[in-house]
Design a protein around this motif. Structure first.
Motif, mmCIF file in Angstrom:
data_model
loop_
_atom_site.group_PDB
_atom_site.id
_atom_site.type_symbol
_atom_site.label_atom_id
_atom_site.label_comp_id
_atom_site.label_asym_id
_atom_site.label_seq_id
_atom_site.Cartn_x
_atom_site.Cartn_y
_atom_site.Cartn_z
ATOM 1 N N LEU A 82 0.818 -1.208 0.000
ATOM 2 C CA LEU A 82 0.000 0.000 0.000
ATOM 3 C C LEU A 82 0.854 1.260 0.000
ATOM 4 O O LEU A 82 0.494 2.258 -0.637
ATOM 5 C CB LEU A 82 -0.942 0.007 1.210
ATOM 6 C CG LEU A 82 -2.064 -1.020 1.161
ATOM 7 C CD1 LEU A 82 -2.834 -1.020 2.474
ATOM 8 C CD2 LEU A 82 -2.991 -0.756 -0.009
ATOM 9 N N PHE A 141 2.049 1.697 -3.518
ATOM 10 C CA PHE A 141 0.921 2.153 -4.330
ATOM 11 C C PHE A 141 0.721 3.659 -4.179
ATOM 12 O O PHE A 141 0.630 4.381 -5.169
ATOM 13 C CB PHE A 141 -0.342 1.394 -3.911
ATOM 14 C CG PHE A 141 -1.586 1.858 -4.605
ATOM 15 C CD1 PHE A 141 -1.825 1.515 -5.919
ATOM 16 C CD2 PHE A 141 -2.522 2.628 -3.939
ATOM 17 C CE1 PHE A 141 -2.975 1.941 -6.550
ATOM 18 C CE2 PHE A 141 -3.669 3.054 -4.563
ATOM 19 C CZ PHE A 141 -3.898 2.707 -5.877
ATOM 20 N N SER A 142 0.693 4.136 -2.936
ATOM 21 C CA SER A 142 0.456 5.567 -2.729
ATOM 22 C C SER A 142 1.659 6.401 -3.170
ATOM 23 O O SER A 142 1.491 7.503 -3.703
ATOM 24 C CB SER A 142 0.104 5.854 -1.277
ATOM 25 O OG SER A 142 1.158 5.490 -0.432
ATOM 26 N N LYS A 190 1.608 6.600 -7.028
ATOM 27 C CA LYS A 190 0.516 7.488 -7.451
ATOM 28 C C LYS A 190 0.905 8.947 -7.232
ATOM 29 O O LYS A 190 0.663 9.805 -8.074
ATOM 30 C CB LYS A 190 -0.781 7.182 -6.685
ATOM 31 C CG LYS A 190 -1.473 5.944 -7.144
ATOM 32 C CD LYS A 190 -2.049 6.150 -8.519
ATOM 33 C CE LYS A 190 -2.912 4.961 -8.882
ATOM 34 N NZ LYS A 190 -3.350 5.003 -10.262
ATOM 35 N N GLU A 223 1.065 -1.515 -9.501
ATOM 36 C CA GLU A 223 0.375 -0.838 -8.401
ATOM 37 C C GLU A 223 -0.906 -1.563 -8.006
ATOM 38 O O GLU A 223 -1.208 -1.709 -6.832
ATOM 39 C CB GLU A 223 0.032 0.594 -8.814
ATOM 40 C CG GLU A 223 1.223 1.449 -9.121
ATOM 41 C CD GLU A 223 0.828 2.759 -9.789
ATOM 42 O OE1 GLU A 223 -0.339 2.917 -10.156
ATOM 43 O OE2 GLU A 223 1.711 3.605 -9.929
ATOM 44 N N GLU A 224 -1.648 -2.022 -8.991
ATOM 45 C CA GLU A 224 -2.942 -2.637 -8.714
ATOM 46 C C GLU A 224 -2.782 -3.942 -7.939
ATOM 47 O O GLU A 224 -3.549 -4.234 -7.018
ATOM 48 C CB GLU A 224 -3.700 -2.893 -10.018
ATOM 49 C CG GLU A 224 -4.152 -1.639 -10.728
ATOM 50 C CD GLU A 224 -3.040 -0.979 -11.547
ATOM 51 O OE1 GLU A 224 -1.989 -1.617 -11.768
ATOM 52 O OE2 GLU A 224 -3.219 0.181 -11.931
ATOM 53 N N ALA A 271 -1.706 -3.103 -4.359
ATOM 54 C CA ALA A 271 -2.837 -2.549 -3.606
ATOM 55 C C ALA A 271 -3.804 -3.664 -3.219
ATOM 56 O O ALA A 271 -4.313 -3.701 -2.097
ATOM 57 C CB ALA A 271 -3.548 -1.481 -4.422
ATOM 58 N N ASP A 272 -4.044 -4.604 -4.128
ATOM 59 C CA ASP A 272 -4.913 -5.738 -3.834
ATOM 60 C C ASP A 272 -4.334 -6.580 -2.699
ATOM 61 O O ASP A 272 -5.062 -6.977 -1.779
ATOM 62 C CB ASP A 272 -5.094 -6.584 -5.096
ATOM 63 C CG ASP A 272 -6.026 -7.757 -4.861
ATOM 64 O OD1 ASP A 272 -7.195 -7.511 -4.498
ATOM 65 O OD2 ASP A 272 -5.579 -8.909 -5.038
ATOM 66 N N GLY A 313 -2.322 -5.555 -0.319
ATOM 67 C CA GLY A 313 -2.442 -4.798 0.914
ATOM 68 C C GLY A 313 -3.838 -4.838 1.491
ATOM 69 O O GLY A 313 -4.020 -5.018 2.697
ATOM 70 N N VAL A 314 -4.831 -4.696 0.632
ATOM 71 C CA VAL A 314 -6.222 -4.715 1.103
ATOM 72 C C VAL A 314 -6.596 -6.100 1.608
ATOM 73 O O VAL A 314 -7.247 -6.245 2.645
ATOM 74 C CB VAL A 314 -7.166 -4.242 -0.016
ATOM 75 C CG1 VAL A 314 -8.609 -4.498 0.350
ATOM 76 C CG2 VAL A 314 -6.936 -2.775 -0.314
#
Length: 82
Positions: A11, A14-15, A18, A62-63, A66-67, A69-70
């Motif tokens: 995550l 990812f941030s 971005k 990134e996707e 992020a997946d 991390g979630v």
């Protein structure tokens, strides 16, 4: 330990990527035409705008991060259904 750090690091990446994309885009907008030239005053802006995406791709997209991390965050939530 690595199992519990993978999600938050994903995550964070990812941030960070971005934010780097937004910063590169805004820097080009601020510099205008000079922000897209490879020499002169805009060379650093152009170089950053051209290469920031390589760093994002090297460790995983990134996707996907992020997946990850979630999903790891959801596993720690009570009554998670993953």
């Amino acid at each position: 330990q690595s199992k519990s750090l993978g999600g938050p690091i994903g995550l964070l990446k990812f941030s960070a990527t971005k934010a780097a994309g937004e910063i590169a885009s805004e820097a080009v907008n601020i510099f205008g035409g000079r922000g897209i030239t490879q020499g002169g005053m805009g060379r650093l802006v152009e170089s950053f705008h051209r290469t920031y995406k390589f760093d994002a791709i090297l460790g995983g997209t990134e996707e996907i991060l992020a997946d990850l991390g979630v999903r790891q965050a959801m596993k720690n939530m009570p009554n998670a259904k993953l």
